[in-house]
Design an enzyme around this catalytic site. Sequence first.
Site, mmCIF file in Angstrom:
data_model
loop_
_atom_site.group_PDB
_atom_site.id
_atom_site.type_symbol
_atom_site.label_atom_id
_atom_site.label_comp_id
_atom_site.label_asym_id
_atom_site.label_seq_id
_atom_site.Cartn_x
_atom_site.Cartn_y
_atom_site.Cartn_z
ATOM 1 N N LYS A 15 0.824 -1.219 0.000
ATOM 2 C CA LYS A 15 0.000 0.000 0.000
ATOM 3 C C LYS A 15 0.851 1.260 0.000
ATOM 4 O O LYS A 15 0.586 2.190 -0.742
ATOM 5 C CB LYS A 15 -0.889 0.078 1.251
ATOM 6 C CG LYS A 15 -1.956 -0.957 1.370
ATOM 7 C CD LYS A 15 -2.937 -0.617 2.498
ATOM 8 C CE LYS A 15 -2.324 -0.456 3.877
ATOM 9 N NZ LYS A 15 -1.899 -1.712 4.500
ATOM 10 N N ARG A 90 -10.714 1.385 7.352
ATOM 11 C CA ARG A 90 -10.253 0.040 7.683
ATOM 12 C C ARG A 90 -11.316 -0.758 8.436
ATOM 13 O O ARG A 90 -11.078 -1.916 8.765
ATOM 14 C CB ARG A 90 -9.036 0.176 8.583
ATOM 15 C CG ARG A 90 -7.856 -0.707 8.209
ATOM 16 C CD ARG A 90 -6.690 -0.121 8.949
ATOM 17 N NE ARG A 90 -5.520 -0.891 9.030
ATOM 18 C CZ ARG A 90 -4.320 -0.411 8.656
ATOM 19 N NH1 ARG A 90 -4.205 0.759 8.117
ATOM 20 N NH2 ARG A 90 -3.252 -1.140 8.851
ATOM 21 N N ARG A 129 10.770 -6.243 6.344
ATOM 22 C CA ARG A 129 10.647 -4.812 6.659
ATOM 23 C C ARG A 129 10.954 -4.563 8.132
ATOM 24 O O ARG A 129 11.600 -3.580 8.486
ATOM 25 C CB ARG A 129 9.224 -4.329 6.337
ATOM 26 C CG ARG A 129 9.013 -2.859 6.640
ATOM 27 C CD ARG A 129 7.674 -2.376 6.154
ATOM 28 N NE ARG A 129 6.587 -2.769 7.046
ATOM 29 C CZ ARG A 129 5.301 -2.532 6.802
ATOM 30 N NH1 ARG A 129 4.932 -1.928 5.689
ATOM 31 N NH2 ARG A 129 4.373 -2.910 7.651
ATOM 32 N N ARG A 135 10.334 -1.425 12.509
ATOM 33 C CA ARG A 135 8.982 -1.090 12.971
ATOM 34 C C ARG A 135 8.593 -2.041 14.091
ATOM 35 O O ARG A 135 8.665 -3.252 13.932
ATOM 36 C CB ARG A 135 7.985 -1.186 11.804
ATOM 37 C CG ARG A 135 7.512 0.189 11.371
ATOM 38 C CD ARG A 135 6.554 0.096 10.256
ATOM 39 N NE ARG A 135 5.254 -0.419 10.669
ATOM 40 C CZ ARG A 135 4.175 -0.339 9.908
ATOM 41 N NH1 ARG A 135 4.254 0.224 8.716
ATOM 42 N NH2 ARG A 135 3.034 -0.816 10.320
ATOM 43 N N ARG A 146 -2.177 -8.726 13.072
ATOM 44 C CA ARG A 146 -2.640 -7.696 12.126
ATOM 45 C C ARG A 146 -3.324 -8.337 10.918
ATOM 46 O O ARG A 146 -4.310 -7.819 10.401
ATOM 47 C CB ARG A 146 -1.462 -6.807 11.704
ATOM 48 C CG ARG A 146 -1.103 -5.809 12.802
ATOM 49 C CD ARG A 146 0.329 -5.343 12.719
ATOM 50 N NE ARG A 146 0.607 -4.586 11.541
ATOM 51 C CZ ARG A 146 1.785 -4.602 10.908
ATOM 52 N NH1 ARG A 146 2.780 -5.361 11.348
ATOM 53 N NH2 ARG A 146 1.949 -3.875 9.847
#
Length: 193
Positions: A15, A90, A129, A135, A146
Amino acid sequence: MTLRALLLAPPGAGKGTQGTLLAERFDVPHLATGDLLRQHVADGTELGLEAKEYMERGDLVPDALVVSLVVACIAGPQPLEGYVLDGFPRTLEQAEAAFKWGSDRGRTFHAVISLHVSEEELVRRLLERGAAAGRVDDTEDTIRERLRIYEAKTKPLEGFYDARGILVEVDGTGEVQAVFERIVTALTPMLDD
Ligand code: AMP
């Protein structure tokens, strides 16, 4: 010709990358609620303090907080004509609030782009990532949480937008540029002249 689009896809589907490219191509702002929220957390604002615990455990931040954050960005004294929203709406409640806001102003989405990527590939990308960008929510347990929340709360939005005839489904695997061209090809027929 402007673009009002939403990228609707699970974490790790691309995204952020595709949202940035689309916003550049159509010369509109790219608004990523995850980035905006992380900035609030880093700045230690009241909103950031409230959002932090939800984000760290991979949960969604309450609708009211996110809706007011987005409205503050796109409304203002000079409401934005076009934008690429990444990560908002969302939940169905957010989608209904956004639809009401947009239809009152003649500014609903032209297209909602759903990026398809297998779960195995999503987990692989997110772990990569997490290691590269540090993160805090890109750890295996939080990633699974998630993805579970995405399936339960966000995926149903595909039906909401499909019923309105604006859902565009795109294969999100392969080279970034190839995915981008697929998106542009799919959404161009949906823009106003
Ligand atoms: P993202 O960068 O899009 O993966 O978002 C990171 C985190 O920010 C999510 O796991 C949620 O905790 C929170 N978040 C971002 N957008 C929303 C939203 N529209 N509604 C609720 N929580 C959100």
